[in-house]
Design an enzyme around this catalytic site. Structure first.
Site, mmCIF file in Angstrom:
data_model
loop_
_atom_site.group_PDB
_atom_site.id
_atom_site.type_symbol
_atom_site.label_atom_id
_atom_site.label_comp_id
_atom_site.label_asym_id
_atom_site.label_seq_id
_atom_site.Cartn_x
_atom_site.Cartn_y
_atom_site.Cartn_z
ATOM 1 N N ASN A 28 0.906 -1.146 0.050
ATOM 2 C CA ASN A 28 0.079 0.038 0.168
ATOM 3 C C ASN A 28 0.890 1.243 -0.113
ATOM 4 O OD1 ASN A 28 -1.605 1.935 0.633
ATOM 5 N ND2 ASN A 28 -2.184 1.264 2.652
ATOM 6 N N LYS A 31 0.018 4.447 -0.510
ATOM 7 C CA LYS A 31 -0.458 5.391 0.124
ATOM 8 C C LYS A 31 -0.350 6.532 -0.910
ATOM 9 C CE LYS A 31 -0.136 3.342 4.720
ATOM 10 N NZ LYS A 31 -0.322 3.656 6.231
ATOM 11 N N HIS A 88 -9.574 1.376 4.634
ATOM 12 C CA HIS A 88 -8.222 1.913 5.404
ATOM 13 C C HIS A 88 -8.718 2.643 6.600
ATOM 14 C CE1 HIS A 88 -4.350 2.593 6.399
ATOM 15 N NE2 HIS A 88 -3.895 1.723 5.645
ATOM 16 N N GLU A 93 -6.984 5.057 7.413
ATOM 17 C CA GLU A 93 -6.660 6.392 7.116
ATOM 18 C C GLU A 93 -7.972 7.133 6.343
ATOM 19 O OE1 GLU A 93 -2.793 5.457 5.374
ATOM 20 O OE2 GLU A 93 -2.063 5.159 7.496
ATOM 21 N N GLU A 123 -5.649 -4.619 10.466
ATOM 22 C CA GLU A 123 -4.637 -3.612 10.745
ATOM 23 C C GLU A 123 -4.887 -2.785 12.010
ATOM 24 O OE1 GLU A 123 -2.559 -2.284 6.741
ATOM 25 O OE2 GLU A 123 -4.183 -1.103 7.168
ATOM 26 N N GLY A 160 2.453 2.351 10.732
ATOM 27 C CA GLY A 160 3.552 3.370 10.749
ATOM 28 C C GLY A 160 4.192 3.704 11.870
ATOM 29 N N SER A 205 3.008 -1.828 10.349
ATOM 30 C CA SER A 205 4.654 -2.160 10.533
ATOM 31 C C SER A 205 5.225 -3.647 10.419
ATOM 32 C CB SER A 205 4.876 -1.682 12.119
ATOM 33 O OG SER A 205 4.453 -0.468 12.452
HETATM 34 P P1 PGA Z 1 2.832 0.514 7.639
HETATM 35 O O1 PGA Z 1 1.597 0.704 7.001
HETATM 36 O O2 PGA Z 1 3.229 -0.880 6.958
HETATM 37 O O3 PGA Z 1 3.734 1.556 7.029
HETATM 38 O O4 PGA Z 1 2.642 0.195 8.997
HETATM 39 C C1 PGA Z 1 0.416 -0.584 6.657
HETATM 40 C C2 PGA Z 1 -0.779 -0.056 6.071
HETATM 41 O O5 PGA Z 1 -1.349 1.159 6.669
HETATM 42 O O6 PGA Z 1 -1.430 -0.488 5.320
#
Ligand code: PGA
Length: 268
Positions: free
Chosen positions: A31, A33, A114, A116, A184, A190, A229
């Site tokens: 992903n 983003k 997601h 976000e 998640e 992150g 992460s």
């Molecule tokens: P990350 O993000 O691996 O940077 O923690 C995962 C995600 O939000 O899909």
């Protein structure tokens, strides 16, 4: 009884063995983003040139790169997906993109719900359910994301939250071909923090059981990804957790070199 289906193409979520046994193929989903310009196409060229593993590989770049990446990855094992779609087929929705447009651009998957998007855009479970239906109409596989906040985990309501999100975000009609679910935990995205392996197993086992109660046998084959992460250093142990069928990877998917290590660990 688990149905044994033939392997028909790169989107096929199973792998079969000569004895007729099969298991879910793991999925390494990147992903990106809101990261990536044309210069990043070099990363996808590197990924596309890697030797194939048993693991299915997917990159979900910003929408501006989908078409170019899909062209580069044509006839390779790397699939391209999107990070969101609108629930409607077309119409007066300035700035939005329909599932059919994504499909035409070369996407095979779309990430939906997601955290976000739930957070930044106030997306509800019901909206995610409608977007999932839109994705299915356009022949896209939906990767529906669920996950608890840190406060919810501390309060001990994680499974209630995940259960409610699964119930309300996933429409009737799910199959192993049209649905992937990504767990998640919001606090792990992150941050470099990950749940214990036991906590991941608890949620993934719960998700499998919840989906089985609702969808029956087909739920045994729906891929359940862990995200938050995941990196080359922790992927192997997370991949070994019960009912973890792959990863949804943010930061560590941006560089082909890192993501290749994740693909290789998931393909073991
Ligand atoms: P990350 O993000 O691996 O940077 O923690 C995962 C995600 O939000 O899909």
């Amino acid at each position: 009884m688990i149905q044994i289906l033939p392997v028909t193409g790169p989107k096929e979520p199973y792998k079969t063995y000569p004895e007729g046994e099969f298991m879910r193929r793991k999925l390494a989903a990147g992903n990106w983003k809101m990261n990536g310009l044309l210069a990043s196409l070099t990363e996808i060229k590197t990924l596309a040139s890697l030797p194939q593993t048993d693991c299915e590989v997917l990159i979900c770049p910003p929408v501006t790169l989908i078409h170019a990446m899909a062209e580069i990855c044509q006839d390779t094992a790397v699939l391209i997906g999107a990070q969101d779609c609108h629930a409607a087929e077309c119409g007066a929705h300035t700035g939005d993109i329909s599932a059919q447009m994504l499909h035409e651009a070369g996407a095979k998957y779309v990430i939906l719900g997601h955290s976000e998007r739930r957070g930044d855009h106030g997306e509800s479970d019901e909206l995610i359910r409608q977007k999932t239906l839109a994705a299915w109409s356009a022949d896209l596989t939906a990767i529906v994301c669920v996950g608890e906040s840190e406060q919810q985990r501390l309060e001990g309501t994680t499974l209630d939250i995940i259960g409610a999100q699964l119930a309300a975000s996933i429409p009737d009609g799910a199959t192993a071909e049209n649905l992937v679910v990504a767990y998640e935990p919001i606090w792990a995205i992150g941050t470099g923090r990950v749940p214990t392996l036991g906590d991941i197993a608890q949620v993934h086992d719960f998700m499998r059981k919840t989906l089985s109660n609702r969808f029956g046998d087909i739920a045994a084959n729906v891929r359940l990804l862990y995200g938050g992460s995941m990196n080359p250093g922790n992927v192997a142990e997370i991949s070994g957790v019960s009912n973890v069928d792959g990863g949804l990877v943010g930061g560590a998917s941006l560089k082909a070199q890192d993501f290749a290590k994740i693909i290789s660990a998931l393909g073991q």
